[in-house]
Every structure is written in C-alpha cells, then in structure tokens.
Design a protein around this motif. Structure first.
Motif, short mmCIF file in Angstrom:
data_model
loop_
_atom_site.label_atom_id
_atom_site.label_comp_id
_atom_site.label_asym_id
_atom_site.label_seq_id
_atom_site.Cartn_x
_atom_site.Cartn_y
_atom_site.Cartn_z
N SER A 22 0.80 -1.22 0.00
CA SER A 22 0.00 0.00 0.00
C SER A 22 0.83 1.27 0.00
O SER A 22 0.42 2.29 -0.57
N LEU A 23 2.00 1.26 0.63
CA LEU A 23 2.82 2.47 0.68
C LEU A 23 3.26 2.88 -0.71
O LEU A 23 3.16 4.06 -1.09
N GLU A 24 3.76 1.93 -1.48
CA GLU A 24 4.18 2.21 -2.86
C GLU A 24 2.98 2.65 -3.70
O GLU A 24 3.06 3.64 -4.44
N ASP A 25 1.89 1.90 -3.60
CA ASP A 25 0.71 2.19 -4.41
C ASP A 25 0.18 3.58 -4.12
O ASP A 25 -0.24 4.30 -5.04
N ARG A 26 0.22 3.98 -2.85
CA ARG A 26 -0.27 5.31 -2.47
C ARG A 26 0.57 6.41 -3.10
O ARG A 26 0.05 7.42 -3.57
N ILE A 27 1.89 6.21 -3.11
CA ILE A 27 2.78 7.20 -3.72
C ILE A 27 2.47 7.36 -5.20
O ILE A 27 2.36 8.48 -5.72
N VAL A 28 2.30 6.24 -5.90
CA VAL A 28 2.01 6.28 -7.34
C VAL A 28 0.63 6.89 -7.59
O VAL A 28 0.48 7.77 -8.46
N LYS A 29 -0.36 6.46 -6.86
CA LYS A 29 -1.72 6.99 -7.04
C LYS A 29 -1.76 8.50 -6.83
O LYS A 29 -2.33 9.23 -7.65
N ASN A 30 -1.15 8.97 -5.76
CA ASN A 30 -1.18 10.40 -5.46
C ASN A 30 -0.43 11.22 -6.53
O ASN A 30 -0.87 12.31 -6.92
N ARG A 31 0.70 10.68 -7.00
CA ARG A 31 1.45 11.42 -8.01
C ARG A 31 0.68 11.46 -9.34
O ARG A 31 0.64 12.50 -10.00
N PHE A 32 0.09 10.33 -9.72
CA PHE A 32 -0.69 10.31 -10.97
C PHE A 32 -1.87 11.29 -10.88
O PHE A 32 -2.19 11.99 -11.85
N ASN A 33 -2.52 11.33 -9.72
CA ASN A 33 -3.64 12.26 -9.54
C ASN A 33 -3.16 13.71 -9.65
O ASN A 33 -3.83 14.56 -10.23
N LYS A 34 -2.00 13.99 -9.06
CA LYS A 34 -1.43 15.33 -9.16
C LYS A 34 -1.17 15.71 -10.61
O LYS A 34 -1.48 16.82 -11.05
N TRP A 35 -0.58 14.76 -11.36
CA TRP A 35 -0.27 15.04 -12.76
C TRP A 35 -1.50 15.31 -13.61
O TRP A 35 -1.43 15.98 -14.63
N SER A 36 -2.64 14.76 -13.21
CA SER A 36 -3.86 14.89 -14.02
C SER A 36 -4.65 16.15 -13.72
O SER A 36 -5.58 16.49 -14.44
N LYS A 37 -4.28 16.90 -12.66
CA LYS A 37 -5.05 18.06 -12.25
C LYS A 37 -4.65 19.31 -13.03
O LYS A 37 -3.48 19.65 -13.11
N ASN B 69 -4.18 25.15 -15.94
CA ASN B 69 -3.57 24.50 -17.11
C ASN B 69 -2.35 23.66 -16.73
O ASN B 69 -1.39 23.59 -17.48
N HIS B 70 -2.41 23.03 -15.56
CA HIS B 70 -1.23 22.35 -15.04
C HIS B 70 -1.19 20.85 -15.32
O HIS B 70 -0.21 20.19 -15.02
N SER B 71 -2.24 20.29 -15.89
CA SER B 71 -2.26 18.86 -16.18
C SER B 71 -1.21 18.52 -17.23
O SER B 71 -1.02 19.26 -18.20
N ILE B 72 -0.52 17.39 -17.01
CA ILE B 72 0.44 16.93 -18.01
C ILE B 72 -0.02 15.63 -18.67
O ILE B 72 0.74 14.99 -19.40
N GLY B 73 -1.26 15.24 -18.41
CA GLY B 73 -1.77 14.02 -19.02
C GLY B 73 -2.97 13.48 -18.29
O GLY B 73 -3.65 14.22 -17.57
N LYS B 74 -3.23 12.18 -18.46
CA LYS B 74 -4.42 11.61 -17.84
C LYS B 74 -4.12 10.24 -17.23
O LYS B 74 -3.25 9.50 -17.70
N VAL B 75 -4.86 9.93 -16.19
CA VAL B 75 -4.79 8.61 -15.56
C VAL B 75 -5.53 7.62 -16.44
O VAL B 75 -6.70 7.83 -16.80
N ILE B 76 -4.87 6.53 -16.80
CA ILE B 76 -5.50 5.50 -17.65
C ILE B 76 -6.25 4.49 -16.80
O ILE B 76 -7.30 3.99 -17.20
N THR B 77 -5.72 4.20 -15.63
CA THR B 77 -6.33 3.20 -14.74
C THR B 77 -6.93 3.89 -13.52
O THR B 77 -6.21 4.24 -12.59
N LYS B 78 -8.22 4.10 -13.53
CA LYS B 78 -8.87 4.73 -12.38
C LYS B 78 -8.69 3.86 -11.13
O LYS B 78 -8.55 4.36 -10.03
N LYS B 79 -8.72 2.55 -11.34
CA LYS B 79 -8.39 1.59 -10.29
C LYS B 79 -7.23 0.75 -10.78
O LYS B 79 -7.12 0.48 -11.99
N PRO B 80 -6.35 0.31 -9.89
CA PRO B 80 -5.19 -0.46 -10.35
C PRO B 80 -5.60 -1.80 -10.95
O PRO B 80 -6.58 -2.41 -10.52
N LEU B 81 -4.85 -2.23 -11.95
CA LEU B 81 -5.07 -3.55 -12.55
C LEU B 81 -4.43 -4.61 -11.66
O LEU B 81 -3.33 -4.41 -11.13
N THR B 82 -5.10 -5.74 -11.51
CA THR B 82 -4.59 -6.84 -10.70
C THR B 82 -4.58 -8.12 -11.53
O THR B 82 -5.12 -8.16 -12.63
#
Length: 316
Positions: A247-262, A278-291
């Motif tokens: 969860s620690l790793e996943d949280r870091i990735v999730k939060n950073r991806f969300n930041k990038w999309s805002k 106008n700060h977004s640099i892209g979009k999150v492809i996986t709203k929920k992680p793939l398992t």
C-alpha cells in the motif's frame, strides 16, 4: 483483454513476470521509440515487450550485477534493440530521458524485490536465509545487518511502523534490541515470530522483513525520485506503467498520478482559481489499479499483491 504475447518468451524466463498481459497491453499505443524497463531483473517483461512490438527498442536497468549478467544473455537475441545499463533506476532513467528525449515512449517499473533476489538465499531477502543482507546492489554500504544490529530502538520502531505497517512496532523493536546481535534473517524471524499476528496468508515475519528491506534499499525514496524525474522531463508523449506490491508504494504512485492529471492546483479553500487551470500533463489510464487474473494467480503466487497503475503524459 487480449493476450498478444508469445508464449515461448514467458516459458524461457525462469519466473513468469507479474501482470505480463497487462504490461504488454499498457504499452500497446507505443508503435515506435524506446521503452525503459527500470527494474529489468530476469528480463521477463523486457522480452515480452520486445516480442510484441518489433519496432520498439528497450533500455533495461538494474543495480544488481547478477541481473545484469543474466539478462545480458537473456536479451542478447534482440541485438541492437536492447541497451542494458547498471545503476539505481531513478538516476539512470533520468539520464536516459535527458539523452533520448521524445524517442522515449514508455517507462515501466516493477517496484520491490525481484524473484531473482528472493531465489538466492545467500542474499538474505527470505526469512529463511542464513545471512542478513537484503541489498539489491551487493556493493551498497548499508545492509540489513547494520539496520537490525545498530539502529536505535526508536529508529527501528519508526521503520517497522512506517514501512511495514507493523501494528506492535514498539514491542517488536524492543525485542530486537534486547536479543541482538543477529547473524541471519532466519534467526531474526524466529526471535520475533511469537509477536507477529497469525492466521494471514503471508508468513508472520513478512512485514518486518519488508520494512527492513525498504530501509536498506531506500525503495520509497527511489520510487519518489523516479516520479520526480518523469515529472521534470520534457518528453511530450509518454506511457508510464508502475507495478507495486504494497500500500505504501501504491499510495505514492496513485497520489502522483492524480497530481499530474489536475489542471487546477489552487488550495482547496481558494475562493476562485488563480493558478491558470492548465497544469495537467496528461491523464490517468487506470482509475483503479489492474490486478492479476485468476489463471495468473493460480500459476504465480507473487502476483497476488501486484497492482499496476498507468498514466499517459501528453505535454503540448
């Protein structure tokens, strides 16, 4: 999800790489350019990507000389399409992005200990190991022995709580300090076994070993620095796929991806937007992680906790 990979590549690798179908599909939009495999290991993901996309090249990174030696042979048939570099992936990936620029079309990182390292009992990653090492780079200065035998009780408690999410971290740290020195992971596991919660699918000592391993290899710091490097790059179009195992790793990735999309980065209590929106640099492809799918779960127990998140960078 269609599986376009060649079965032979999976079988030739000593261990099937986790989420192998999902990783290949993650980079389906990459038709030309270079993919950086930040955590090459046995070369399983690398070979599958190269098989699936004959027009792509790959830069494989690992800090473990054993992985470098193995994958140099494993990936040799791909010839000039492969370049292997040794070092910490955050540093080497940053250098590669600077060198190759928009030729980089994808970045893959499989965070955490590899099967290659777990298989070598002398490396000390397993709770059954007769050594106490856990260094992904055998030449690194800090090992598990120093952490376990020399850190203060307070420092150990912090590591166990923050990196292992050990609920009784204070008691475990106190026991370690009282009973050290320890010469092996097996000895340490036996000393704290009675303090660990029972009844879970994982070995009771797993979280403690995980916490120590993360400290030894600065794994969360390394992941954060990789994300910083990607954010700081000027690559216009880039697929980023990151596999995490807790969860620690996943949280870091999730939060950073969300930041990038805002687009808007104004404080939540701001009355109106003043940042330019106008700060977004892209979009999150996986709203929920793939398992892992059911057949992979049956074939590869390591895939049980694997989560894949994907982000697509598009800079104007």
């Amino acid at each position: 999800m269609a599986n376009k990979t060649k079965g032979s590549s999976v079988q030739e690798t000593p261990h099937i790489p986790v989420l192998y179908r999902e990783v290949v599909d993650a980079f389906a939009p990459c038709e030309k350019g270079i993919i950086i495999d930040c955590t090459m290991g046995y070369g399983g993901h690398s070979s599958l990507l190269l098989d699936n996309k004959p027009s792509l090249s790959l830069i494989g990174i690992d800090q473990d000389p054993t992985a470098i030696a193995f994958s140099s042979q494993r990936l040799a048939p791909y010839g000039a399409r492969v370049e292997i570099r040794q070092g910490r992936f955050s540093e080497v990936a940053a250098e590669a992005m600077t060198e190759k620029g928009d030729n980089i079309c994808g970045i893959l990182a499989d965070i955490g200990v590899s099967s290659l390292q777990l298989d070598q009992r002398e490396r000390g990653f397993s709770y059954e190991s007769d050594t106490l090492d856990m260094r992904m780079n055998p030449n690194a200065q800090l090992s598990a022995s120093e952490v376990v035998n020399e850190y203060s009780q307070g420092a150990l408690e912090t590591i166990l709580r923050e990196y292992g999410e050990v609920t009784n971290a204070r008691k475990v740290a106190e026991t370690i300090v009282q009973r050290r020195p320890f010469a092996s992971a097996k000895e340490l596991s036996q000393a704290i076994f009675h303090l660990m919660p029972k009844g879970k699918k994982i070995h009771p000592s797993t979280l403690v070993m995980q916490a120590i391993r993360i400290e030894v290899n600065d794994e969360l710091g390394e992941l954060t620095r990789l994300l910083d490097a990607i954010e700081a790059s000027v690559i216009k179009k880039l697929r980023v796929a990151i596999i995490t195992f807790h969860s620690l790793e996943d949280r870091i990735v999730k939060n950073r991806f969300n930041k990038w999309s805002k687009n808007c980065i104004c404080p939540d209590d701001a009355m109106r937007c003043t940042c330019g929106n106008n700060h977004s640099i892209g979009k999150v492809i996986t709203k929920k992680p793939l398992t892992a799918q059911e057949d992979e779960l049956r074939a590869n127990s390591r895939s049980r906790s694997a989560k894949l998140r994907i982000f697509e960078i598009r800079r104007d």
